[in-house]
Design a protein around this motif. Structure first.
Motif, mmCIF file in Angstrom:
data_model
loop_
_atom_site.group_PDB
_atom_site.id
_atom_site.type_symbol
_atom_site.label_atom_id
_atom_site.label_comp_id
_atom_site.label_asym_id
_atom_site.label_seq_id
_atom_site.Cartn_x
_atom_site.Cartn_y
_atom_site.Cartn_z
ATOM 1 N N LEU A 1 0.286 14.750 30.726
ATOM 2 C CA LEU A 1 0.830 14.452 29.409
ATOM 3 C C LEU A 1 0.538 13.020 28.969
ATOM 4 O O LEU A 1 1.182 12.494 28.049
ATOM 5 N N GLN B 1 6.192 21.629 26.969
ATOM 6 C CA GLN B 1 5.207 21.251 25.959
ATOM 7 C C GLN B 1 4.005 22.190 26.046
ATOM 8 O O GLN B 1 3.430 22.376 27.125
ATOM 9 N N LEU C 1 0.245 22.649 25.199
ATOM 10 C CA LEU C 1 -0.966 21.920 24.838
ATOM 11 C C LEU C 1 -1.927 22.901 24.170
ATOM 12 O O LEU C 1 -2.299 23.924 24.757
ATOM 13 N N ARG D 1 -4.127 19.036 23.059
ATOM 14 C CA ARG D 1 -3.273 18.178 22.234
ATOM 15 C C ARG D 1 -1.804 18.595 22.339
ATOM 16 O O ARG D 1 -1.490 19.786 22.399
ATOM 17 N N GLN D 2 -0.942 17.578 22.338
ATOM 18 C CA GLN D 2 0.495 17.806 22.409
ATOM 19 C C GLN D 2 1.024 18.015 20.987
ATOM 20 O O GLN D 2 1.449 17.075 20.306
ATOM 21 N N ASN E 1 6.748 21.265 21.142
ATOM 22 C CA ASN E 1 7.367 20.384 22.132
ATOM 23 C C ASN E 1 8.867 20.666 22.141
ATOM 24 O O ASN E 1 9.556 20.422 21.140
#
Length: 847
Positions: A606, A735, A737, A741-742, A747
């Motif tokens: 992360l 989270q 991905l 990308r977060q 989230n």
């Protein structure tokens, strides 16, 4: 009197029967030397560090057994004595143990640090003529820079060690300096007393020690320094006697007596409060305030050791008992006998079972409370007592402890409950702990694996193989291929002997190691008669190693090959490290099945960037440290598809041990004894793996597609996420991905979304709705950002790791054209070699 034929036969038989013992006795007198071959391979000495192969030479007498390595290609006992061309060690002493003890604890003894090629190793005398055996190593001046070298290993009956005589002759045209100092490995506890070098076994419980010193024998002179200056044509001969004993003290006494020193002997008999022999502990002889050496009691509780004439302080030390000090006064050449009644031992007796009452392997921690001193039960690389832990292959065991107050924590990996109890242990007390560790996690259909661990055959560590396997079973790793450095080996016989086959499975394999990319691979067929068990030799180009492993011994379609702790920059981005992206080693990713995105250390999956600035290893200034996990996500977006796996790469039991990471692999059986390595390899090759420090994560799409699979959607996708944790682990964030990308909308935190998180075993069980606008690979990360593994690992370094788990990507085709990577670099250029701290600070936007 005339004898009948029958009577004559009877008389002759009686005569031969009476003569036979004398005949065998005469034949067995004296030392012997022989070369190991296929027919006599079973006669090789054994032990933890035994390393003989066909072509080596064995020396034996009535007291000891030794192995001298043959002049064989790439000869080395293990990786520790050979790391690169020119560092072979033929003609050196590899093994030395008391006869029949099967207890070799020395890796290698190199007389005058002998290294490199030799002309020959041969038997000069096999002992059949005069009972004196000799094996000789010869190095010509042409091979050794003008210095001719000759090392003779001599043995006779009655010698509790080997006399090693070295002769050096300067055949060159100029003066030369000859290093005379000897080398030996692996020795952690060692010292020198009265110019006698001594060393203890890595694990004192193995009860073995060594000692050596220079002698004036065989026309040898005592060296005046560590080097000898030789003019052209000059020679020097030096000799040392290398002894082995049941302790370093015994070995030192053997050398001292051989040298003609004036010594006395102490025979100490240790008994417990009931008069029974005490076989644990040690007797320490304090030659001076700084020089002390240990002796260990035998099965009768008797420890023998040398003493200097006069008064000598000794101490009798055994964990859990009162220590005793005594001053012994002995005259020269006198053997003094003493008896010591030790106090009753304090300790904790365990009975650890699962929910069905079955005895199980486990780990017990003993955390000192209040004024109680921190424990040191033994070295970090053994199971039965390492610092403040004890790893056991069964649930019934007793651990001696000094009286004091302890927090006792018992665990069996992250799928079972734990037991915690505070014990105020009194002198002489045996406290009983009955612990039921219930399986709380439903991991049906998945097994817990670790594809990368080591023990002493690897050479870069001294963890006993049995200790490693107990460590694995105690932490509930169910499948661990045998992955010793540069050696084909099989842990199976050890597992069976320890009674762990119901808990742990393995397959023979190896780690192929060199000064570059390392690889783990299985299965193979070890041949102990060959160098490295028949393993291949490492090459610089990682592609050649991957190809070699794939077809080594025979073509095996299910063979597993992965790259260890990869240098992501060199392997995939900037091969020559010149600061310009060149694609790394072209096509390398297609030759491997996976890469270690997690290797022992905390995860950076992360992280918001591919690197960080950290203090330099030199202690001066700072340096750039790259995040392997972030680069893996970048590479996935470029179309590189190696799967990620999590390993421990364990070299110790405490500290760098197993259990901090594991890879869950899809399996049709939950019974370790029934695990099919082929099925695991196939599922691993298909990416059906979850990486975890403890949380059990399950991820699947609405269509039932799991890690490694491909799904199809027109935009909206259901993603089922479930996280279970045992009673000593927790998570507070999930989270998703999307292409690395977060995405903020995906989230979920315990603070922001408390209704989505649970407080029992099931911490998270939700069906998430994702809206995808392009093809995407999906990775779910479940993490306890405000939690650690401290309960399960105590004072060991894994305790600082966060609970975290994530899946290998699920690939989703959105436009119907098949999944296509989007090429996103996640906001950063792919890192190249030679990154400067100042440049990275600019990229990170920090001062």
């Amino acid at each position: 009197m005339i004898l009948t034929t029958s009577a004559m036969k009877t008389l002759l038989a009686a005569f031969l029967s009476a003569l036979l013992p004398f005949t065998f006795s005469a034949q067995s007198q004296g030392a012997e030397a022989f070369e190991l071959g296929d027919s006599n391979f079973s006669q090789r000495p054994g032990g933890k560090e035994a390393d003989s192969i066909v072509g080596d030479f064995v020396l034996k007498n009535d007291l000891v057994e030794a192995v001298i390595s043959g002049a064989l290609p790439l000869r080395r006992p293990n990786m520790s004595a050979f790391y690169g061309e020119g560092n072979e060690t033929p003609g050196c002493l590899y093994d030395l143990t008391l006869k029949g003890a099967e207890n070799d604890q020395i890796t290698i003894f190199t007389p005058s640090n002998q290294r490199g090629p030799v002309n020959f190793v041969r038997i000069v005398s096999d002992g059949s003529d005069d009972g004196a055996a000799m094996v000789e190593t010869f190095v010509s001046a042409a091979k050794s820079g003008g210095i001719e070298k000759r090392h003779q290993y001599r043995l006779e009956d009655g010698w509790q060690g080997v006399l090693i005589v070295s002769t050096f002759t300067n055949r060159g045209e100029g003066a030369a300096s000859i290093p005379l100092g000897d080398g030996w490995t692996q020795m952690r506890s060692k010292g020198q007393i009265e110019k006698i070098n001594w060393a203890d076994a890595i694990d004192p419980a193995d009860k073995c020690g060594y000692a050596f010193a220079w002698l004036e024998e065989a026309d040898a002179t005592l060296p005046e320094s560590a080097e000898a200056k030789l003019e052209p044509g000059d020679s020097i001969t030096v000799a040392r006697f290398l002894a082995v004993g049941t302790s370093p003290a015994e070995a030192l006494g053997v050398v001292a007596e051989r040298r003609g020193d004036k010594i006395s002997m102490l025979s100490a008999t240790l008994t417990d409060e009931s008069g029974n022999p005490v076989t644990t502990g040690r007797v320490v002889v304090h030659f001076t305030e700084k020089d002390a050496i240990a002796a260990y009691p035998d099965e009768a509780g008797v420890a023998s050791m040398p003493l200097p004439p006069g008064k000598t302080l000794i101490s009798i030390e055994d964990i859990g008992r009162d220590w005793i000090e005594d001053e012994i006064e002995a005259g020269e050449g006198v053997t003094v006998g003493r008896s010591y009644a030790l106090s009753k031992a304090a300790g904790i007796a365990f009975n650890v079972t699962d929910e069905n009452g079955t005895s199980i392997p486990c780990k017990a921690q003993f955390l000192a409370v209040g004024d109680t001193p921190k424990l040191n039960l033994g070295p970090t690389d053994r199971a039965h007592g390492c610092v403040d832990q004890y790893h056991s292959e069964k649930g019934n065991f007793t651990v001696p402890l000094p009286p004091g107050k302890y927090d006792v924590v018992v665990t069996h990996g992250p799928e079972h409950s734990h037991h915690r109890e505070t014990v105020d242990l009194q002198p002489g007390q045996t406290h009983e702990i009955t612990a039921k560790l219930e399986r709380l996690i439903d991991s049906n259909g998945w097994i817990s694996a670790d594809y990368h661990d080591h023990s002493t055959p690897s050479g870069d560590n001294t963890c006993g193989t049995d200790d490693r396997l107990i460590n694995l079973a105690a932490e509930q790793i169910e499948f661990a291929p045998t992955t010793e450095h540069n050696r084909l080996y099989d842990w199976r016989p050890h597992i069976d002997r320890l009674g762990l086959s119901a808990f742990l499975n393995t397959i023979p394999g190896m780690e192929l190691t060199g000064r570059g990319a390392h690889f783990n691979s299985f299965p193979f067929e070890p041949n102990p008669k060959l160098q490295d068990g028949g393993a291949p030799v490492w090459k610089k180009d990682p592609r050649l190693n991957a190809i070699t492993l794939r077809d080594w011994q025979k073509a095996e379609p299910d063979r597993w090959v992965h790259v260890n702790h990869p240098d992501m920059v060199e392997d995939f981005i900037d091969r020559n490290g010149d600061g310009h992206a060149d694609g790394g080693f072209a096509f390398f990713g297609g030759l491997i099945d996976a890469l270690e995105s997690q290797n022992y250390s905390p995860s950076h999956i992360l992280a918001g960037a591919p690197y960080e600035i950290v203090p330099a290893r030199t202690g001066v200034g700072h340096q750039v440290s790259v995040f392997r996990e972030f680069i893996w996500l970048q590479l996935l977006n470029q179309g590189h598809m190696p799967w990620g796996i999590a390993v421990n790469d364990a070299h110790h039991v405490y500290g760098n041990g197993v259990g901090g990471w594991r890879t869950y692999v899809k399996s049709s059986t939950d019974d370790p004894a029934l695990i099919d390595w082929r099925e695991l390899s196939r599922n691993s090759k298909a990416g059906r793996m979850i990486l975890s420090t403890g949380p059990f994560l399950e991820v699947e799409t609405g269509a039932g597609i799991i890690a490694g699979g491909h799904d199809r959607t027109s935009g909206e996708l259901e993603l089922k996420v479930k996280v279970q944790c045992t009673d000593w682990i927790d998570i507070d964030r999930v989270q998703v991905l999307v292409n690395g990308r977060q995405v903020p909308d995906y989230n979920y935190t315990r603070e922001k979304n408390p209704e989505m998180f649970g407080d029992d075993v099931v911490k998270f069980d939700q069906t998430l709705k994702l809206n995808l606008s392009e093809d995407a690979h999906l990775i779910v990360v479940a993490v306890g950002e405000n939690h650690t593994l401290e309960t399960g690992f105590g004072t060991s370094s894994q305790s600082a790791i966060q609970p975290i788990a994530y899946n290998n990507p699920i690939f989703v085709d959105v436009d119907g054209g098949g999944f296509q990577p989007n090429g996103d670099n996640l906001g950063f250029d792919l890192p190249v070699g030679g990154l400067k701290v100042d440049d990275v600070k600019v990229k990170l936007g920090v001062e």
